[in-house]
Design a protein around this motif. Structure first.
Motif, PDB file in Angstrom:
ATOM      1  N   GLU A  99      -6.723 -12.246   5.589  1.00 46.58           N
ATOM      2  CA  GLU A  99      -6.039 -13.331   6.298  1.00 46.58           C
ATOM      3  C   GLU A  99      -6.610 -13.517   7.689  1.00 46.58           C
ATOM      4  OE1 GLU A  99      -4.523 -10.734   4.981  1.00 46.58           O
ATOM      5  OE2 GLU A  99      -2.837 -11.324   3.719  1.00 46.58           O
ATOM      6  N   GLN A 157     -13.903  -2.128   8.280  1.00 50.20           N
ATOM      7  CA  GLN A 157     -13.865  -0.724   7.902  1.00 50.20           C
ATOM      8  C   GLN A 157     -13.005  -0.615   6.663  1.00 50.20           C
ATOM      9  OE1 GLN A 157     -12.381   0.852  11.739  1.00 50.20           O
ATOM     10  NE2 GLN A 157     -14.167   2.165  11.595  1.00 50.20           N
ATOM     11  N   PHE A 198       4.301 -29.261  14.713  1.00 51.86           N
ATOM     12  CA  PHE A 198       3.401 -28.120  14.865  1.00 51.86           C
ATOM     13  C   PHE A 198       3.678 -27.278  16.097  1.00 51.86           C
ATOM     14  CE2 PHE A 198       1.181 -29.371  11.260  1.00 51.86           C
ATOM     15  CZ  PHE A 198       1.136 -30.753  11.260  1.00 51.86           C
ATOM     16  N   PHE A 207      -4.207 -29.690   6.709  1.00 53.29           N
ATOM     17  CA  PHE A 207      -4.040 -30.016   8.121  1.00 53.29           C
ATOM     18  C   PHE A 207      -4.843 -31.262   8.452  1.00 53.29           C
ATOM     19  CE2 PHE A 207      -1.456 -26.791   9.725  1.00 53.29           C
ATOM     20  CZ  PHE A 207      -1.885 -25.520   9.363  1.00 53.29           C
ATOM     21  N   GLU A 248       0.846  -1.195   0.000  1.00 57.09           N
ATOM     22  CA  GLU A 248       0.000   0.000   0.000  1.00 57.09           C
ATOM     23  C   GLU A 248       0.871   1.231   0.000  1.00 57.09           C
ATOM     24  OE1 GLU A 248      -3.445  -1.702   2.831  1.00 57.09           O
ATOM     25  OE2 GLU A 248      -3.763   0.227   1.876  1.00 57.09           O
ATOM     26  N   TRP A 260       4.398 -20.086   9.421  1.00 55.59           N
ATOM     27  CA  TRP A 260       3.151 -19.533   8.893  1.00 55.59           C
ATOM     28  C   TRP A 260       2.238 -19.038  10.016  1.00 55.59           C
ATOM     29  CZ3 TRP A 260       1.883 -17.699   4.386  1.00 55.59           C
ATOM     30  CH2 TRP A 260       2.482 -18.197   3.225  1.00 55.59           C
ATOM     31  N   ASN A 261       2.386 -19.599  11.196  1.00 54.57           N
ATOM     32  CA  ASN A 261       1.518 -19.222  12.314  1.00 54.57           C
ATOM     33  C   ASN A 261       2.171 -18.264  13.304  1.00 54.57           C
ATOM     34  OD1 ASN A 261      -1.254 -20.869  12.547  1.00 54.57           O
ATOM     35  ND2 ASN A 261       0.235 -22.076  11.406  1.00 54.57           N
ATOM     36  N   ARG A 301     -11.358 -33.264  11.260  1.00 54.60           N
ATOM     37  CA  ARG A 301     -11.540 -34.140  12.412  1.00 54.60           C
ATOM     38  C   ARG A 301     -12.703 -33.656  13.262  1.00 54.60           C
ATOM     39  NH1 ARG A 301      -7.431 -33.060  15.835  1.00 54.60           N
ATOM     40  NH2 ARG A 301      -5.869 -34.092  14.544  1.00 54.60           N
ATOM     41  N   THR A 331      -0.590 -11.023   9.490  1.00 51.96           N
ATOM     42  CA  THR A 331      -0.232 -12.239   8.782  1.00 51.96           C
ATOM     43  C   THR A 331       1.256 -12.211   8.474  1.00 51.96           C
ATOM     44  OG1 THR A 331      -0.863 -13.702   6.951  1.00 51.96           O
ATOM     45  CG2 THR A 331      -0.594 -11.381   6.432  1.00 51.96           C
ATOM     46  N   LYS A 370      -9.830   1.383  -2.495  1.00 51.67           N
ATOM     47  CA  LYS A 370      -8.458   1.051  -2.871  1.00 51.67           C
ATOM     48  C   LYS A 370      -8.419   0.700  -4.347  1.00 51.67           C
ATOM     49  CE  LYS A 370      -7.300  -0.778   1.616  1.00 51.67           C
ATOM     50  NZ  LYS A 370      -6.522  -1.487   2.508  1.00 51.67           N
ATOM     51  N   PRO A 410      -4.925 -21.267  16.792  1.00 52.50           N
ATOM     52  CA  PRO A 410      -5.998 -22.263  16.835  1.00 52.50           C
ATOM     53  C   PRO A 410      -5.757 -23.403  15.849  1.00 52.50           C
ATOM     54  CG  PRO A 410      -6.767 -20.218  15.819  1.00 52.50           C
ATOM     55  CD  PRO A 410      -5.405 -19.944  16.360  1.00 52.50           C
ATOM     56  N   LEU A 411      -5.033 -23.122  14.766  1.00 49.52           N
ATOM     57  CA  LEU A 411      -4.796 -24.162  13.759  1.00 49.52           C
ATOM     58  C   LEU A 411      -3.782 -25.178  14.267  1.00 49.52           C
ATOM     59  CD1 LEU A 411      -4.564 -21.832  10.640  1.00 49.52           C
ATOM     60  CD2 LEU A 411      -6.567 -22.992  11.554  1.00 49.52           C
ATOM     61  N   LEU A 412      -2.687 -24.701  14.872  1.00 53.21           N
ATOM     62  CA  LEU A 412      -1.677 -25.620  15.382  1.00 53.21           C
ATOM     63  C   LEU A 412      -2.199 -26.366  16.606  1.00 53.21           C
ATOM     64  CD1 LEU A 412       1.548 -23.433  15.015  1.00 53.21           C
ATOM     65  CD2 LEU A 412       0.620 -25.134  13.444  1.00 53.21           C
ATOM     66  N   HIS A 420      -3.269 -10.235  22.405  1.00 55.17           N
ATOM     67  CA  HIS A 420      -4.221 -10.723  23.387  1.00 55.17           C
ATOM     68  C   HIS A 420      -3.583 -11.564  24.482  1.00 55.17           C
ATOM     69  CE1 HIS A 420      -8.107 -11.835  24.899  1.00 55.17           C
ATOM     70  NE2 HIS A 420      -7.755 -13.108  24.846  1.00 55.17           N
ATOM     71  N   ARG A 437      -1.876  -1.605   5.223  1.00 60.42           N
ATOM     72  CA  ARG A 437      -0.950  -2.648   5.654  1.00 60.42           C
ATOM     73  C   ARG A 437       0.473  -2.201   5.405  1.00 60.42           C
ATOM     74  NH1 ARG A 437      -3.904  -7.938   3.871  1.00 60.42           N
ATOM     75  NH2 ARG A 437      -1.898  -8.691   3.115  1.00 60.42           N
ATOM     76  N   TYR A 471     -12.272 -18.535  15.285  1.00 65.32           N
ATOM     77  CA  TYR A 471     -11.889 -18.758  16.680  1.00 65.32           C
ATOM     78  C   TYR A 471     -12.289 -17.535  17.471  1.00 65.32           C
ATOM     79  CZ  TYR A 471      -7.741 -15.748  16.161  1.00 65.32           C
ATOM     80  OH  TYR A 471      -6.903 -14.693  15.959  1.00 65.32           O
ATOM     81  N   ASN A 531      -2.194 -21.173   1.520  1.00 66.62           N
ATOM     82  CA  ASN A 531      -2.065 -19.746   1.823  1.00 66.62           C
ATOM     83  C   ASN A 531      -1.764 -18.940   0.575  1.00 66.62           C
ATOM     84  OD1 ASN A 531      -2.554 -19.869   4.584  1.00 66.62           O
ATOM     85  ND2 ASN A 531      -0.429 -20.258   5.089  1.00 66.62           N
ATOM     86  N   ASN A 585       0.549 -12.416  19.339  1.00 69.92           N
ATOM     87  CA  ASN A 585      -0.634 -11.559  19.295  1.00 69.92           C
ATOM     88  C   ASN A 585      -0.812 -10.803  20.601  1.00 69.92           C
ATOM     89  OD1 ASN A 585      -3.127 -12.653  20.982  1.00 69.92           O
ATOM     90  ND2 ASN A 585      -1.962 -14.412  20.272  1.00 69.92           N
ATOM     91  N   MET A 621      -7.539   1.338   6.866  1.00 69.87           N
ATOM     92  CA  MET A 621      -6.607   0.436   7.541  1.00 69.87           C
ATOM     93  C   MET A 621      -5.557  -0.038   6.548  1.00 69.87           C
ATOM     94  SD  MET A 621      -8.267   0.115  10.446  1.00 69.87           S
ATOM     95  CE  MET A 621      -9.197   1.641  10.451  1.00 69.87           C
ATOM     96  N   CYS A 627       2.390 -27.750   6.003  1.00 67.38           N
ATOM     97  CA  CYS A 627       2.897 -26.425   6.345  1.00 67.38           C
ATOM     98  C   CYS A 627       1.856 -25.353   6.046  1.00 67.38           C
ATOM     99  CB  CYS A 627       4.183 -26.117   5.601  1.00 67.38           C
ATOM    100  SG  CYS A 627       3.965 -25.844   3.833  1.00 67.38           S
ATOM    101  N   SER A 628       0.905 -25.662   5.148  1.00 63.78           N
ATOM    102  CA  SER A 628      -0.178 -24.768   4.695  1.00 63.78           C
ATOM    103  C   SER A 628       0.300 -23.701   3.712  1.00 63.78           C
ATOM    104  CB  SER A 628      -0.922 -24.104   5.861  1.00 63.78           C
ATOM    105  OG  SER A 628      -0.141 -23.088   6.476  1.00 63.78           O
ATOM    106  N   ILE A 662       0.354  -7.485  14.047  1.00 62.84           N
ATOM    107  CA  ILE A 662       0.796  -8.342  12.946  1.00 62.84           C
ATOM    108  C   ILE A 662      -0.413  -9.168  12.527  1.00 62.84           C
ATOM    109  CG2 ILE A 662       2.432 -10.115  12.218  1.00 62.84           C
ATOM    110  CD1 ILE A 662       3.919  -7.742  13.113  1.00 62.84           C
ATOM    111  N   ARG A 705      -5.145 -27.216  17.170  1.00 63.97           N
ATOM    112  CA  ARG A 705      -6.118 -28.207  16.718  1.00 63.97           C
ATOM    113  C   ARG A 705      -5.446 -29.466  16.194  1.00 63.97           C
ATOM    114  NH1 ARG A 705      -9.154 -26.262  11.516  1.00 63.97           N
ATOM    115  NH2 ARG A 705      -7.138 -26.814  10.656  1.00 63.97           N
ATOM    116  N   PHE A 756       0.110 -15.491  15.364  1.00 66.30           N
ATOM    117  CA  PHE A 756      -0.636 -15.863  16.570  1.00 66.30           C
ATOM    118  C   PHE A 756       0.264 -15.854  17.803  1.00 66.30           C
ATOM    119  CE2 PHE A 756      -4.570 -17.024  14.697  1.00 66.30           C
ATOM    120  CZ  PHE A 756      -4.288 -17.573  13.469  1.00 66.30           C
TER     121      PHE A 756
END
Lengths: 283, 364, 700
Positions: free
Chosen positions: B72, B90, C577, B294, B45, C49-50, B299, C30, B94, C589-591, C58, C3, B264, B253, C56, C1, B248-249, C28, C593, C53
Motif C-alpha cells: 500500500e 526488507q 476531499f 480520482f 500475520e 481511505w486517506n 490531469r 494503510t 512469509k 498527495p492524492l487528496l 513526518h 503488520r 510522492y 483499493n 503520518n 516487518m 472514494c477509491s 500506520i 491533487r 497520511f
C-alpha cells in the motif's frame, strides 16, 4: 528488472527560447547512456523536493552524452526548474516511449505539422531527416499563438536553409514571414506545395492534432499515414503507474507517438472518451 | 485444470492441517485469515501460536492479501543531496496460508503485470502461496463466471489444499494437498506425506462441479460483458451511474487486480539554502496505491484532463476489468469475481449494480 | 516487518465509520474498511481511505515549543508546563477566573473533553469552556432543547433505509457524511422519494425528486410556507399533535401569513414545488429529515432549527422508525464534546451550570469548589481578548484562524492574549500564532471513545505509539493540574478511569462501560436503567420536556445583503476531499491533487458578464477582508451566488465571513455575507494568505 530510481544529470547550458520557454542542455553525471535513444522518445526529469515530469529530447545525446530539451513553464515543477542554473543537478530516467516512425519515411514526402511547444517533440525527427537525407522531401508547418510564443528559434533558423518552413500566427501573422491564423487553415496550400505528402507527423494540443488529421484525410491522405504525439500525465515512464492510459495502451510505452487510426480506435473503445475530446487551445 | 500424471505425482493426503501449518511456520512467517469477536475477518500475520485457521467460501476478507505483494505504501528510492539510491523492501519469508482461488488468480495477474518491478518481485520471491479450494459460493462472488474459481486454478499457488468430504466406508483423509510448483514441493518434502491416488483427484473434480452448481447464475454479468465489448452501452447510462461515484477509491483499493500507483516525496530535512545547492536537501520517494476514479489521476500540469468527466473514469474502470482488449496480454479479464467492489461502494455502483443496470438498459 | 491491525473509528466526520488501522514498525501504513461495522458495512469515503497520511510521523509536532523573540524553540515538558501554570495562576489572581479559558477539540475523545471541562471548572474555576460546536450545531442544541428537550439526532443512521421520504435541508451528505449520503442514494434507488432544499445544486439535488433551490437565508419562510400549505390542506397529523404537542393553534394562525405567493417571492421557489414537497413530506408513512449548516449557520440559526422542528412535529414524523429530526453532526466527536459539557452553560450530560444543585454535585464529586459565574463562548473569549479582559487560553485541536469567521478579528484576538497555548498534531495556522505549542497524540495513538451523530459511543483503540514526546490531551491536563496545585484531582492512569468517572456523574451514560461498548459495537445514549442497551430512536413515547413545543418563528433577513458596493451573495461549503482546516487531509498527495488550493464557485452567466476565463485569478472582498483565489465555473451555484470551501489556508474564505451572531447561541452567520469580485490580470497568480512559517501573524 526496471530501474525506477533516477540517475543524475547536470545542467550545462540554459537560455530563454520563447514565451515562458527555455532551452536546456544536460549532461550525464556518473553514467553513460547504455541504450540508443530513438527519435521522438522522451525522458523524465526529477527535481528533488519538487516533483517529476516528462520532457522530449530536442536533440539526442552526442558523443559526450549531452542532450537538449525545450521546456515550457506551466506549473509548479517547471517554475522551480526555471530557477536552476548551470551546474545544478537533477534526476533523470529514460529513454522512454516509442519514437516517430522514421524508418517508414524512407523515400517519402514528409509533412510535419506542429503547434506551439509541439515543435519540440519533432525537432529530433527534423534533424534526423535532414542529416540523413532520408526522405524525398521534408516540409514543416509550424503554428503558434504569437511571435513571442514561438520556440526553438535557433533550430528553425538552421532548418530554414534546408527545408521549406511555413509558419502561422494567430496574432500578428500576415506579413511575408508568417501567415495569419491556424495551421489547419493553411494545410491545403501547404499540401499543394509539398506535392501531396505521403506521411504527416503532427504534434501539438490534442484537439489540434485531431483537426490536422481530419483535414489531411479530407485532402486524400489515409489515416494510416498520419502520426501524432500525445501528452499525458506521466510518472513512471514504464507503463506501471497507470496515469498515462489511453484505453488499454500506456502512452509512455506504446506511445507517445501513435498512428492516427490506432489512436482513434483506442479512444473509441469507450463511448465516454469518444464523446469528450479536448478543446483547441495552444499550450 | 488438472493435468493427469504430473499432478498425481505431487498429490498427497493430509490428516490434519495443523501438521502442515506448523511445519511451514518453522521456515516462514505465517499469514492467515483470522476472525475477531465481531466476526471481522482480516489477513493477519501470526507471530507465535496461531488461532484456528479459517478457510473457504465463508471467509473472504474484505481486504485481499494484495498488500503483502504490491505494498500500500513503500519506499522506492532516496536522494542524499547528490545521488539517488534504490531502497528495496526488507523482507522475511512469509507463507500466505489459505488464499482463495479469486485472490490467487489476482496474484497471478499481478505477477504478470509487475513482472519487471523489483519491489514487487523482491516480496514475491519470499512468499509461499498455499491456496484452498472454496466449498460453496461467497456472498457477492461470481468467480466461476470469470474463470477465477471456485477451485484454485493450476499454477496460481505453490500448494493447494482441497477438503475431501468423507464418503461412506472409504477411509479418505480430510485434505488433499497438491504441490504445484518446485517451491511448493520442497516446502513439504520433510513431511513425508502419504501419496494421494486417482480416486482423490476425481473426488476433487466432483466436488468442484457440485460447488459450481450452487452458484447463482448471474446471467446479467455475462450479458453485460458482451454489451461492454460490443461498445453498445449508451453514454447516458455511464453518465447516470457516474453521478453516484464519489471518488472514494474503495473499489480500486479493494480490487485485487488493481495496480495503479502514485509517487510522492518526503523531504527529510528542511533545506537551508535554495534547491540550487542541493547538497543539503535529502528526500525519500515513496509510492502509494492510487485510483483512476480520482479526477486528478490524469490531469496534466497544463490543466488538460483527458478524463475530466466522471462518466469517462467510471466507464474506463469497467473497461479495464472486462474488455477483451486485455486478453492478449493477460489471457483473462481483470475481474476475478470476488465482489468486493459491490460491498465497499457507497454509491451503489459496484460490479453487481453496474452489470445489472447495463443488462437492463441494453436488453430493452 | 510484520503488520498489526487494530479496529478503530474514523477521525473525520460524524458518521463514525469503522476503520481498521494497519501498522508496521510503529507507523500506520494503510487503513481497511470494516465489513461488520453496523454503519459503514465495509465502506469508507475518500477522507477515511486517506487517514494514514493525516497522522503520518513526518508532519507531526514531537516536542513542546516556546516562542522567544518571534521564533519557536524546543523546551522540555516541565519547562512548558511550569510556565503555563505560573502564567495562568497569575491571570487568575490578578484578573479573576473570567480572564482564562479552554477550547477543547471536537475531534478528541470524550475522555479528553471531560478532562478539559473538569480542568476549566475545577482548576481554573471558570466556565469559559467551549468548542467548535459553537460555530456548527449550537443552534441545534439550543433550538431542539426548546422544542423537544434534547438537541441530538432523534433517530439512527439506518432509519434512512426505513423511510419512504427523505428530506435534506442545508446539508451536502454525499460530500461530508459520504456513507450516509450513499445510503440516501441507495434508498432513492429502492423507491424512496428525495427532497433536497439547498441554494446549491448538490449531488443529491441532481438525483432528487424535488430540488427546492431557495434563495440563501430564506429557510424559515420556506418551512413556514410548507406548514401553511399543510394546514390549508389538512395534511398535518392531528392525532400526533393532539397527543404529543402544544402550541398548534398559535402556530397555525402564525403561518397563515406565509401564503404560497408570498413564500414563492421570498424564497424564489415555485409554488407548485412547495406544494409537492409539503404533500410528500406530510403524507409519507415515514419521513426522515436531515439538516446541516445550511440551517444552523445564520443569525436566525436557532429559529431555523425551531422551524424545522415545527414541520416534523406537525406531521408526526418523529419518534418512530424511518423518521426524525436528524442534525448531521460534522465532526467525529462533536456530539461527544457537547455531551461531555464542553460548553459554558452545561456540565456533562447537559446538566445546567447555573443550577446550584448541579454545582454542588460536581464540587462534591471532585472534592473542590467549581466555577461560580457564567462562562464565555469561544467568540466571547475572542471578543474579551480584543478588549483586554481575557488573558490566557488553551486551545486543543482547533484551527480558528482558518475555520472561524472574520479571520482578521480572530487573529487580533489571539495576538491580544498574553498566553496562547495550542495543543496540536501539526503546525497549523493557529499554532503559528501561539506562545506555546504542545505536541498531541492522534486518535490512532490512544484509547478512548467517540460519539457519532446518532449518539453512538464507540471505542477507539491504540494502534501505534505517539511520535516523539507527544502526549494525550487528558494526560497534558492531568500534569497541568498537578503543576497548578491539584495533584489528586485529575490523577488518572487510563482513559477507562475517566470514562467510568464520567458515567457515574451522568444519567445518559450510566449504563455504559468499556467492556459493554466493546461487546456491542458501541452503545447509543441514553443508556441507563430505562434503556439498558441504549436507545435507537428517541422520543418514542414522550419528549424530555413532556409535550413537543410548536413555537412560532418569523423569517428575518440575513445580517448582510448584497448592495451596490458588494453585489454578490457569498456562501461557504465543504469539498468531499478535505476536512476542516485541511491539516490532515492535505497531507495526502492524492487528496491534495484533487482540488486546487483555493477555488471560488461561480455561475457561468456571472463569469461571462464579468469577462472571466476558466480558472482565472480574482480578488474577492467583503467588508471584513479580502482573498485572492481562482474561479471554478460551475452550475452548482445560481447567478448572483458565489460559493467557496473553507479548507485552504492560502485562500481562507473566513477572511470574508461575517461574525454577526445568532442572539441565543452566538452562532456566527458563516453561511452568508455580501462580497465583490475583481478579476486579477490574466496571467497573475493569486497571492497566498497563509501565515509565514516564522510564526508571527503576518496578515495581508
Amino acid at each position: 528488472m526496471l530501474q525506477l530510481t533516477p540517475q543524475t544529470i547536470r545542467i550545462v547550458d540554459v537560455y530563454d527560447d520563447g514565451t515562458h520557454a527555455r532551452h536546456f542542455t544536460f549532461e550525464p553525471k556518473g553514467f553513460v547512456h547504455n541504450k540508443p535513444i530513438g527519435i521522438g522518445q522522451f525522458f523524465m526529469l526529477t527535481l528533488p523536493g519538487v516533483g517529476l515530469a516528462p520532457f522530449t529530447y530536442t536533440s539526442i545525446p552526442d558523443k559526450t552524452g549531452r542532450f537538449n530539451a525545450l521546456i515550457r513553464k506551466v506549473g509548479h515543477l517547471t517554475e522551480k526548474l526555471f530557477t536552476l542554473r548551470k551546474g545544478d543537478v537533477l534526476g533523470y530516467n529514460g529513454p522512454f516511449g516509442s519514437g516517430w516512425p522514421v524508418d517508414q519515411v524512407k523515400q517519402k514526402k514528409v509533412l510535419i505539422v506542429a503547434g506551439g511547444c509541439g515543435l519540440a517533440p519533432v525537432a529530433t525527427t527534423i534533424d534526423y531527416l535532414i542529416n540523413n537525407d532520408h526522405s524525398t522531401s521534408v516540409t514543416l508547418l509550424y503554428g503558434a499563438r504569437d511571435i513571442e510564443s514561438q520556440v526553438l528559434k535557433n533550430e528553425r533558423t538552421r532548418w530554414r536553409s534546408k527545408i521549406k518552413l511555413f509558419e502561422t500566427l494567430e496574432i500578428g501573422g500576415g506579413g511575408d514571414k508568417q501567415h495569419s491564423g491556424l495551421p489547419t487553415q493553411h494545410l491545403s496550400s501547404v499540401f499543394k506545395y509539398a506535392q501531396h505528402p505521403d506521411i504527416v507527423l503532427t504534434c501539438g494540443p490534442q484537439a489540434m492534432m485531431i483537426a490536422v488529421a481530419n483535414n489531411c484525410m479530407d485532402l486524400g491522405l489515409q489515416s494510416t499515414n498520419i502520426w501524432m504525439s500525445i501528452e499525458r500525465r506521466m510518472r513512471c515512464g514504464v507503463g506501471l503507474c497507470g496515469h498515462c492510459y489511453v484505453a488499454n495502451s500506456y502512452a509512455c510505452k506504446q506511445g507517445p507517438t501513435y498512428r492516427y487510426d490506432e489512436f482513434m480506435a483506442l479512444e473509441n473503445k469507450t463511448v465516454a472518451f469518444q464523446k469528450h475530446q479536448g478543446l483547441f487551445k495552444y499550450c | 485444470m488438472s493435468n493427469g500424471n504430473n499432478m498425481l505425482n505431487d498429490s498427497y493426503l493430509l490428516q490434519n492441517l495443523a501438521v502442515l501449518r506448523n511445519h511451514l511456520a518453522e521456515s516462514y512467517s505465517l499469514v492467515q485469515i483470522q476472525k475477531d469477536n465481531d466476526g471481522e475477518e482480516m489477513w493477519t500475520e501470526q507471530l507465535g501460536e496461531s488461532n484456528v485457521p479459517l478457510f473457504g467460501h465463508k471467509h473472504l476478507p474484505l481486504a485481499s492479501p494484495k498488500g503483502f505483494l504490491f505494498a500500500e505504501k513503500e519506499a522506492l528510492y532516496k536522494f542524499d543531496g547528490e545521488t539517488f539510491e534504490t531502497i528495496l523492501p526488507q523482507v522475511v519469508p512469509k507463507v500466505l496460508f489459505g488464499v482463495q482461488a479469486c485472490d490467487l488468480t489476482a496474484i497471478a495477474y499481478q505477477d504478470k503485470f509487475f513482472e519487471f518491478d523489483p519491489y514487487y518481485q523482491k516480496r514475491r520471491e519470499h512468499i509461499l502461496l498455499v491456496g484452498i479450494d472454496c466449498e460453496s459460493p461467497c456472498s457477492n462472488g461470481f468467480c466461476a463466471q470469470v474463470d477465477a474459481g471456485p477451485h484454485v486454478n493450476s499454477s496460481t499457488a505453490d500448494l493447494v489444499l482441497s477438503r475431501l468430504k468423507l464418503e461412506g466406508a472409504n477411509q479418505l483423509s480430510e485434505w488433499l494437498l497438491i504441490a504445484e510448483t518446485e517451491k511448493g514441493l520442497n516446502s513439504i518434502k520433510a513431511l513425508a506425506l502419504e501419496k494421494a491416488d486417482e480416486e482423490h483427484l476425481r473426488l476433487r473434480n466432483k466436488l468442484l462441479e457440485k460447488v459450481k452448481s450452487e452458484f447463482i447464475d448471474y446471467s446479467y454479468i455475462n450479458n453485460a460483458i458482451e454489451y461492454l465489448n460490443n461498445n453498445s452501452i449508451p453514454i447516458k447510462l455511464w453518465e447516470e451511474l457516474s453521478v453516484r461515484c464519489l471518488s472514494c477509491s474503495g473499489c480500486t483499493n479493494l480490487c485485487p487486480t488493481c495496480s495503479c500507483y502514485s509517487t510522492y516525496e518526503i523531504v527529510n530535512k528542511k533545506p537551508e539554502k535554495t534547491i540550487s545547492n542541493s547538497k543539503v536537501l535529502k528526500t525519500e520517494t515513496l509510492r502509494v496505491w492510487d485510483s483512476c476514479l480520482f479526477q486528478g489521476f490524469q490531469r496534466e500540469a497544463s490543466g488538460h484532463n483527458p478524463a475530466q468527466k466522471a462518466a469517462q473514469r467510471v466507464e474506463r474502470f469497467w473497461f479495464h476489468k472486462f474488455s477483451d482488449e486485455f486478453l492478449p496480454e493477460f489471457k483473462r479479464y481483470g475481474c476475478v469475481g470476488c465482489g468486493r467492489c459491490e460491498q465497499t461502494c457507497p454509491g451503489t455502483i459496484g460490479v453487481h449494480s453496474v452489470m445489472k443496470r447495463i443488462d437492463q438498459e441494453c436488453c430493452s | 516487518m510484520s503488520r498489526t491491525q487494530v479496529k478503530s473509528v474514523c477521525p473525520f466526520c460524524g458518521v463514525g465509520c469503522g476503520i481498521g488501522l494497519v501498522a508496521s514498525d510503529n507507523n500506520i501504513i494503510t487503513v481497511q474498511p470494516l465489513l461488520k461495522h453496523p454503519i459503514s458495512q465495509g465502506k469508507l469515503c475518500a477522507k477515511g481511505w486517506n487517514t494514514a497520511f493525516g497522522i503520518n510521523r513526518h508532519g507531526r509536532l514531537t516536542q513542546p515549543l516556546m516562542k522567544k523573540n518571534g521564533k519557536f524553540r524546543v523546551v522540555s515538558w516541565q519547562q512548558a508546563l511550569t510556565h503555563i501554570a505560573k502564567k495562568l495562576n497569575k491571570f487568575i489572581s490578578e484578573n479573576g477566573p473570567q480572564s482564562v479559558g479552554v477550547i477543547s477539540s471536537a475531534r478528541a475523545t470524550n475522555e479528553d473533553n471531560y478532562a478539559a471541562q473538569k480542568f476549566a471548572r475545577a482548576v481554573l474555576k471558570t466556565n469559559n469552556i467551549d468548542h467548535c460546536a459553537r460555530i456548527c450545531h449550537s443552534p441545534s442544541v439550543a433550538g431542539l432543547k426548546k422544542t423537544l428537550g434534547s438537541g441530538a439526532m432523534t433517530n439512527s443512521i439506518d432509519d434512512v433505509g426505513k423511510a419512504d421520504v427523505i428530506m435534506v435541508i442545508g446539508a451536502d451528505p454525499t460530500e461530508n457524511h459520504a456513507i450516509i449520503g450513499g445510503q440516501i442514494m441507495q434508498a432513492k434507488l429502492r423507491g424512496a422519494k428525495l427532497i433536497v432544499v439547498d441554494p446549491r445544486k448538490t449531488r443529491l439535488a441532481k438525483v432528487a425528486d424535488l430540488h427546492l433551490q431557495l434563495k440563501i437565508g430564506t429557510n424559515i419562510a420556506l418551512l413556514n410556507g410548507l406548514l401553511n400549505i399543510i394546514f390549508a390542506h389538512d395534511w398535518q397529523n392531528d392525532e400526533f399533535i393532539a397527543r404529543r404537542c402544544e402550541g398548534f393553534d398559535t402556530l397555525k394562525a402564525h403561518v397563515a401569513d406565509y401564503n404560497v405567493e408570498k413564500v414563492a417571492a421570498i424564497t424564489g421557489v415555485k409554488g407548485a414545488d412547495l406544494v409537492s414537497a409539503a404533500k410528500l413530506y406530510s403524507q409519507a408513512n415515514a419521513a426522515f429529515l436531515a439538516y446541516g449548516m445550511g440551517i444552523t449557520q445564520f443569525v436566525s440559526g436557532t429559529n431555523n432549527v425551531i422551524a424545522v422542528s415545527n414541520l416534523a412535529l406537525s406531521c408526526g414524523q418523529i419518534g418512530r422508525e424511518g423518521t426524525g429530526i436528524n442534525p448531521l453532526r460534522g465532526q467525529n466527536n462533536v456530539q461527544g464534546a457537547c455531551d461531555m459539557g464542553c460548553l459554558p452553560n452545561v456540565y456533562p450530560d447537559y446538566q445546567n451550570s447555573t443550577d446550584k444543585k448541579v454545582r454542588e454535585k460536581f464540587s462534591d464529586a471532585w472534592h473542590t469548589e467549581v466555577a461560580k459565574y457564567p462562562g464565555l463562548t469561544s467568540l466571547g473569549m475572542s471578543h474579551q481578548a480584543r478588549h483586554g479582559n481575557f488573558k490566557g487560553l488553551l486551545i486543543f485541536g482547533e484551527d480558528p484562524v482558518v475555520t472561524d469567521p472574520d479571520r482578521n478579528k480572530v487573529a487580533q484576538g489571539m495576538s491580544a492574549m498574553d498566553l496562547l497555548v495550542v495543543i496540536e498534531l501539526s503546525m497549523t495556522e493557529t499554532a503559528k500564532m501561539a506562545d506555546i505549542v504542545l505536541p498531541a497524540a492522534s486518535f490512532a495513538e490512544k484509547k478512548g471513545t467517540f460519539t457519532n451523530c446518532e449518539r453512538r459511543v464507540q471505542l477507539i483503540q491504540k494502534a501505534v505509539e505517539p511520535p516523539g514526546e507527544a502526549r494525550i490531551d487528558w494526560q497534558i491536563l492531568s500534569e497541568l493540574a498537578k503543576e497548578m496545585g491539584l495533584p489528586e484531582l485529575m490523577n488518572w492512569q487510563t482513559s477507562e478511569q475517566i470514562f467510568d468517572e464520567m458515567t457515574q456523574l451522568t444519567d445518559s451514560f450510566s449504563g455504559m462501560s468499556y467492556p459493554r461498548l466493546e461487546q456491542n459495537n458501541g452503545l447509543q445514549w441514553p443508556c441507563n436503567k430505562e434503556h439498558p442497551d441504549g436507545c435507537r430512536c428517541l422520543h418514542s413515547s414522550t419528549f424530555p420536556i413532556g409535550k413537543g413545543q410548536l413555537i412560532s418563528v418569523d423569517h428575518v433577513p440575513t445580517d448582510e445583503v448584497p448592495d451596490h458596493d458588494y453585489p454578490f451573495w457569498f456562501t461557504t461549503m465543504r469539498l468531499h476531499f478535505h476536512y476542516g482546516c485541511g491539516s490532515m487531509t492535505r497531507q495526502s498527495p492524492l487528496l491534495e491533487r484533487e482540488t486546487p488550493n483555493g477555488l471560488l464557485f461561480i455561475h457561468p452567466q456571472d463569469a461571462l458578464d464579468l469577462g472571466l476565463k476558466s480558472h482565472q485569478g480574482v480578488t474577492i472582498s467583503s467588508r471584513r477582508g479580502c482573498v485572492e483565489t481562482r474561479i471554478e465555473i460551475s452550475d452548482q451555484v445560481s447567478p448572483g451566488l458565489l460559493s467557496m470551501p473553507y479548507h485552504f489556508k492560502e485562500a481562507p474564505s473566513n477572511l470574508l465571513t461575517n461574525n454577526a451572531m445568532d442572539p441565543s447561541t452566538e452562532m456566527p452567520e458563516l453561511k452568508v455575507c455580501a462580497v465583490k469580485l475583481v478579476p486579477l490580470p490574466e496571467n497573475q497568480p493569486p497571492r497566498s494568505s497563509a501565515l509565514s512559517d516564522a510564526g508571527i501573524g503576518v496578515l495581508q
